[in-house]
Design an enzyme around this catalytic site. Structure first.
Site, short mmCIF file in Angstrom:
data_model
loop_
_atom_site.label_atom_id
_atom_site.label_comp_id
_atom_site.label_asym_id
_atom_site.label_seq_id
_atom_site.Cartn_x
_atom_site.Cartn_y
_atom_site.Cartn_z
N CYS A 74 0.85 -1.06 0.35
CA CYS A 74 -0.06 -0.24 -0.02
C CYS A 74 0.74 1.32 0.12
O CYS A 74 1.50 1.58 0.65
CB CYS A 74 -0.80 -0.10 1.28
SG CYS A 74 -1.91 1.32 1.40
N CYS A 187 -0.97 3.27 -6.76
CA CYS A 187 -1.81 2.61 -5.69
C CYS A 187 -2.07 1.29 -5.90
O CYS A 187 -2.48 0.88 -7.34
CB CYS A 187 -3.10 3.60 -5.36
SG CYS A 187 -4.38 2.84 -4.40
N1 DGL Z 1 -4.08 0.33 -2.12
C1 DGL Z 1 -3.57 1.66 -1.55
C2 DGL Z 1 -2.21 2.18 -1.80
O1 DGL Z 1 -1.66 1.57 -2.38
C3 DGL Z 1 -4.71 2.77 -0.77
C4 DGL Z 1 -5.80 2.62 -1.10
C5 DGL Z 1 -6.54 3.41 -0.03
O2 DGL Z 1 -7.34 2.91 0.91
O3 DGL Z 1 -7.06 4.76 -0.07
O4 DGL Z 1 -2.07 3.44 -1.67
#
Ligand code: DGL
Length: 258
Positions: A74, A187
């Protein structure tokens, strides 16, 4: 921790499953414990303090499960929590950041025009500002926060073609896409949209994500510590989530096999 111990991988929700897919593909002997925090997703519109708190809680759980390394799958949680986690623990903590370097290096010295699609928090944090500082003089970079793309994955609407394309157009119609060299998917949720981005973008624009690089880095770090799983080990993936619903469990499995 022995080399047969599992690797903990977490995300705010289901996006990090795109990283698990890459991990299973590249390092098939590893045991992976995935934790998606869908009950608290999205992280990208929270404060850094909230995201730090949630990330610490998840890693504590991994410690209790005896992991040999943690992958923060993430970009948002990495911006908010990687430093603190590395101060707290002495096993490898692998973070993620938008693969802007890969996008800029593609130019081999020629100025690149790059859109970085990520969450609002990732794009606001110091870590991204520092990344921008390395490349912004020689390249033209457009940070584009796309929070709705997280919600679409979490609500199981990724196959809703019209909704996805409509959302992408809302974010990207402001650009002259024929002048863009690449779009960075900063993301992990956005990696599931690769085919939609392909439909949106002209063939001249590359689509870049950091998943392969992150898994490669994990492999190098584990190898340097002598902690890669032995080649006769059977790899496995366990999917856990803070949202206990059957809907999330089914969606998680579907995304893993997608
Ligand atoms: N999957 C996440 C990232 O790589 C974050 C998504 C979220 O919860 O806003 O930033």
């Amino acid at each position: 921790m022995t080399s047969t111990a599992p690797i903990g991988v977490f995300d705010s929700g289901l996006g990090g499953i795109s990283v698990v897919r890459q991990l299973v593909h590249d390092m098939p002997h590893e045991r992976v414990l995935y934790f998606g925090d869908s009950a608290h997703a999205p992280y990208g519109v929270k404060t850094p303090e909230q995201v730090r708190e949630l990330s610490l809680r998840i890693v504590k759980r991994f410690v209790e499960q005896g992991v040999k390394a943690v992958v923060i799958a993430c970009n948002t949680a990495t911006s908010a929590a990687v430093n603190e986690l590395r101060d707290l623990y002495d096993f490898p903590i692998i973070g993620m950041e938008p693969a802007l370097k890969v996008a800029c290096d593609r130019g081999h010295g020629v100025r690149q025009r790059v859109i970085v699609a990520a969450t609002p928090l990732t794009l606001r944090e110091h870590k991204f500002a520092a990344l921008m500082d390395r490349f912004k003089e020689d390249h033209t970079i457009f940070p584009e926060p796309c929070p709705d793309l997280v919600e679409i994955v979490e609500s199981g609407q990724l196959d809703n073609h019209d909704l996805v394309m409509h959302t992408l157009h809302q974010y990207f119609d402001q650009y002259d896409l024929s002048s863009i060299d690449s779009v960075v998917l900063g993301c992990t949720h956005f990696v599931f949209y690769r085919e939609y981005f392909r439909e949106l973008l002209p063939d001249t624009a590359a689509i870049i994500d950091g998943n392969e690089g992150t898994v490669r880095h994990l492999g190098v770090v584990l190898e340097s510590l002598g902690k890669l799983a032995p080649e006769d080990a059977a790899g496995s993936v366990e999917l856990a989530n803070s949202d206990p619903s059957e809907r999330i469990a089914t969606l998680s499995r579907e995304l893993l096999e997608r």
